[in-house]
Design an enzyme around this catalytic site. Structure first.
Site, PDB file in Angstrom:
ATOM      1  N   PRO A  92       0.797  -1.225   0.000  1.00 31.47           N
ATOM      2  CA  PRO A  92       0.000   0.000   0.000  1.00 31.47           C
ATOM      3  C   PRO A  92       0.834   1.282   0.000  1.00 31.47           C
ATOM      4  O   PRO A  92       1.845   1.376   0.694  1.00 31.47           O
ATOM      5  CB  PRO A  92      -0.814  -0.113   1.300  1.00 31.47           C
ATOM      6  CG  PRO A  92      -0.087  -1.114   2.136  1.00 31.47           C
ATOM      7  CD  PRO A  92       0.542  -2.067   1.181  1.00 31.47           C
ATOM      8  N   ASN A  93       0.361   2.203  -0.801  1.00 35.66           N
ATOM      9  CA  ASN A  93       0.913   3.572  -0.874  1.00 35.66           C
ATOM     10  C   ASN A  93       2.268   3.659  -1.571  1.00 35.66           C
ATOM     11  O   ASN A  93       2.807   4.759  -1.707  1.00 35.66           O
ATOM     12  CB  ASN A  93       0.994   4.218   0.521  1.00 35.66           C
ATOM     13  CG  ASN A  93      -0.366   4.302   1.176  1.00 35.66           C
ATOM     14  OD1 ASN A  93      -1.304   4.834   0.590  1.00 35.66           O
ATOM     15  ND2 ASN A  93      -0.502   3.738   2.366  1.00 35.66           N
ATOM     16  N   ARG A 138       3.844  11.199  -1.698  1.00 33.54           N
ATOM     17  CA  ARG A 138       3.816  10.973  -0.235  1.00 33.54           C
ATOM     18  C   ARG A 138       5.188  11.280   0.394  1.00 33.54           C
ATOM     19  O   ARG A 138       6.222  10.860  -0.116  1.00 33.54           O
ATOM     20  CB  ARG A 138       3.388   9.533   0.088  1.00 33.54           C
ATOM     21  CG  ARG A 138       4.439   8.487  -0.220  1.00 33.54           C
ATOM     22  CD  ARG A 138       3.990   7.065   0.050  1.00 33.54           C
ATOM     23  NE  ARG A 138       3.925   6.716   1.455  1.00 33.54           N
ATOM     24  CZ  ARG A 138       4.173   5.491   1.938  1.00 33.54           C
ATOM     25  NH1 ARG A 138       4.508   4.498   1.119  1.00 33.54           N
ATOM     26  NH2 ARG A 138       4.075   5.249   3.205  1.00 33.54           N
ATOM     27  N   TYR A 190      10.551   9.393   1.098  1.00 30.49           N
ATOM     28  CA  TYR A 190      10.504   8.480  -0.045  1.00 30.49           C
ATOM     29  C   TYR A 190      11.014   9.086  -1.353  1.00 30.49           C
ATOM     30  O   TYR A 190      11.076   8.384  -2.365  1.00 30.49           O
ATOM     31  CB  TYR A 190       9.064   7.958  -0.230  1.00 30.49           C
ATOM     32  CG  TYR A 190       8.581   7.200   0.978  1.00 30.49           C
ATOM     33  CD1 TYR A 190       9.161   5.987   1.337  1.00 30.49           C
ATOM     34  CD2 TYR A 190       7.560   7.697   1.795  1.00 30.49           C
ATOM     35  CE1 TYR A 190       8.738   5.283   2.462  1.00 30.49           C
ATOM     36  CE2 TYR A 190       7.129   7.017   2.915  1.00 30.49           C
ATOM     37  CZ  TYR A 190       7.719   5.805   3.248  1.00 30.49           C
ATOM     38  OH  TYR A 190       7.303   5.126   4.372  1.00 30.49           O
ATOM     39  N   ASN A 250       8.101  -5.437  -1.243  1.00 32.23           N
ATOM     40  CA  ASN A 250       8.034  -4.346  -0.271  1.00 32.23           C
ATOM     41  C   ASN A 250       6.592  -4.323   0.226  1.00 32.23           C
ATOM     42  O   ASN A 250       5.712  -3.732  -0.417  1.00 32.23           O
ATOM     43  CB  ASN A 250       8.403  -3.008  -0.909  1.00 32.23           C
ATOM     44  CG  ASN A 250       8.371  -1.872   0.108  1.00 32.23           C
ATOM     45  OD1 ASN A 250       7.874  -2.044   1.223  1.00 32.23           O
ATOM     46  ND2 ASN A 250       8.854  -0.709  -0.290  1.00 32.23           N
ATOM     47  N   ALA A 289       3.265  -0.893   4.707  1.00 28.92           N
ATOM     48  CA  ALA A 289       2.757  -0.938   6.092  1.00 28.92           C
ATOM     49  C   ALA A 289       2.402  -2.354   6.544  1.00 28.92           C
ATOM     50  O   ALA A 289       2.481  -2.668   7.739  1.00 28.92           O
ATOM     51  CB  ALA A 289       1.549  -0.023   6.225  1.00 28.92           C
ATOM     52  N   GLU A 337      13.061  -9.094   0.947  1.00 27.93           N
ATOM     53  CA  GLU A 337      12.251  -7.980   1.456  1.00 27.93           C
ATOM     54  C   GLU A 337      13.007  -6.676   1.205  1.00 27.93           C
ATOM     55  O   GLU A 337      14.200  -6.588   1.507  1.00 27.93           O
ATOM     56  CB  GLU A 337      12.040  -8.185   2.964  1.00 27.93           C
ATOM     57  CG  GLU A 337      11.335  -7.044   3.669  1.00 27.93           C
ATOM     58  CD  GLU A 337      11.384  -7.203   5.199  1.00 27.93           C
ATOM     59  OE1 GLU A 337      12.172  -8.038   5.707  1.00 27.93           O
ATOM     60  OE2 GLU A 337      10.652  -6.473   5.880  1.00 27.93           O
ATOM     61  N   HIS A 365      12.802  -2.294   1.536  1.00 27.40           N
ATOM     62  CA  HIS A 365      12.162  -1.053   1.970  1.00 27.40           C
ATOM     63  C   HIS A 365      12.945   0.123   1.425  1.00 27.40           C
ATOM     64  O   HIS A 365      14.186   0.114   1.480  1.00 27.40           O
ATOM     65  CB  HIS A 365      12.086  -0.962   3.499  1.00 27.40           C
ATOM     66  CG  HIS A 365      11.299  -2.078   4.087  1.00 27.40           C
ATOM     67  ND1 HIS A 365       9.922  -2.097   4.046  1.00 27.40           N
ATOM     68  CD2 HIS A 365      11.679  -3.226   4.662  1.00 27.40           C
ATOM     69  CE1 HIS A 365       9.499  -3.217   4.590  1.00 27.40           C
ATOM     70  NE2 HIS A 365      10.542  -3.926   4.971  1.00 27.40           N
ATOM     71  N   ARG A 415      13.215   4.561  12.282  1.00 27.39           N
ATOM     72  CA  ARG A 415      11.893   5.195  12.315  1.00 27.39           C
ATOM     73  C   ARG A 415      11.102   4.761  13.558  1.00 27.39           C
ATOM     74  O   ARG A 415      11.685   4.329  14.525  1.00 27.39           O
ATOM     75  CB  ARG A 415      11.163   4.899  10.991  1.00 27.39           C
ATOM     76  CG  ARG A 415      11.941   5.494   9.788  1.00 27.39           C
ATOM     77  CD  ARG A 415      11.230   5.286   8.478  1.00 27.39           C
ATOM     78  NE  ARG A 415       9.952   6.006   8.452  1.00 27.39           N
ATOM     79  CZ  ARG A 415       9.023   5.825   7.512  1.00 27.39           C
ATOM     80  NH1 ARG A 415       9.231   4.960   6.517  1.00 27.39           N
ATOM     81  NH2 ARG A 415       7.892   6.505   7.548  1.00 27.39           N
TER      82      ARG A 415
HETATM   83  C1  DQA Z   1       8.225   1.166   3.600  1.00 25.75           C
HETATM   84  C2  DQA Z   1       8.356   1.358   5.114  1.00 25.75           C
HETATM   85  C3  DQA Z   1       7.055   1.049   5.815  1.00 25.75           C
HETATM   86  O1  DQA Z   1       7.209   1.230   7.222  1.00 25.75           O
HETATM   87  C4  DQA Z   1       5.969   2.002   5.338  1.00 25.75           C
HETATM   88  O2  DQA Z   1       4.738   1.675   5.928  1.00 25.75           O
HETATM   89  C5  DQA Z   1       5.865   2.063   3.853  1.00 25.75           C
HETATM   90  C6  DQA Z   1       7.072   1.995   3.044  1.00 25.75           C
HETATM   91  C7  DQA Z   1       9.489   1.564   2.831  1.00 25.75           C
HETATM   92  O3  DQA Z   1       9.592   1.214   1.673  1.00 25.75           O
HETATM   93  O4  DQA Z   1      10.352   2.268   3.384  1.00 25.75           O
HETATM   94  O5  DQA Z   1       4.787   2.291   3.318  1.00 25.75           O
HETATM   95  O6  DQA Z   1       7.990  -0.207   3.346  1.00 25.75           O
END
Ligand code: DQA
Length: 141
Positions: free
Chosen positions: A9-10, A17, A22, A73, A76, A97, A99, A106
């Site tokens: 998501p997102n 965002r 990011y 990735n 959340a 994985e 990020h 964080r």
């Molecule tokens: C994320 C880190 C997560 O904590 C966050 O909720 C994201 C993006 C990252 O790519 O840094 O949406 O996965």
């Protein structure tokens, strides 16, 4: 080699965002970057992005006997989803994985990763480059 690249998501909202976290590049830029990396490495990549946990679970299940590796990735859902962890365990496909941000620096609620309990490797804090490193790892292993 066929690799599924799953973003949660997102991630489709990057460029809009929280640019201080990011960056300014978009999801389209990310897909192009990963595609170019895959072309250079001579591997096939297929992309999936969803804001829905269940759709991500279904996509992981559909990788069974179809994809050689997964780069994910979970965004959340990293910090909440036992269902995504169980899906990865079900298909038993090598997984990295990724990020974009360094989640270790964080909030406390980002310090747990369910997916990490299955993933062979976790790459974080390298922005787009983390996806390239994930592909390189899977190709070279
Ligand atoms: C994320 C880190 C997560 O904590 C966050 O909720 C994201 C993006 C990252 O790519 O840094 O949406 O996965």
């Amino acid at each position: 080699m066929k690799i599924k690249v799953i973003n949660g998501p997102n991630i489709n909202m990057i460029g809009i965002r929280e640019p201080q976290i990011y960056g300014n590049k978009t999801y389209k830029d990310l897909v192009e970057f990963i595609q170019k990396t895959a072309d250079d490495l001579g591997v096939t990549v297929d992309f999936f992005q969803s804001n829905s946990e269940g759709d991500i679970v279904t996509e992981i299940q559909s990788c069974y006997q179809t994809f050689d590796a997964i780069v994910i990735n979970p965004a959340a859902y990293t910090h909440t989803s036992v269902a995504i962890l169980d899906a990865l365990k079900s298909v038993n496909i090598p997984t990295v994985e990724v990020h974009l941000s360094d989640v270790t620096t964080r909030e406390d609620f980002r310090q747990i990763s369910f997916v990490r309990l299955y993933a062979e490797k976790t790459i974080m804090g390298l922005g787009f480059e983390g996806y390239a490193k994930a592909l390189e790892y899977l190709v070279n292993k």
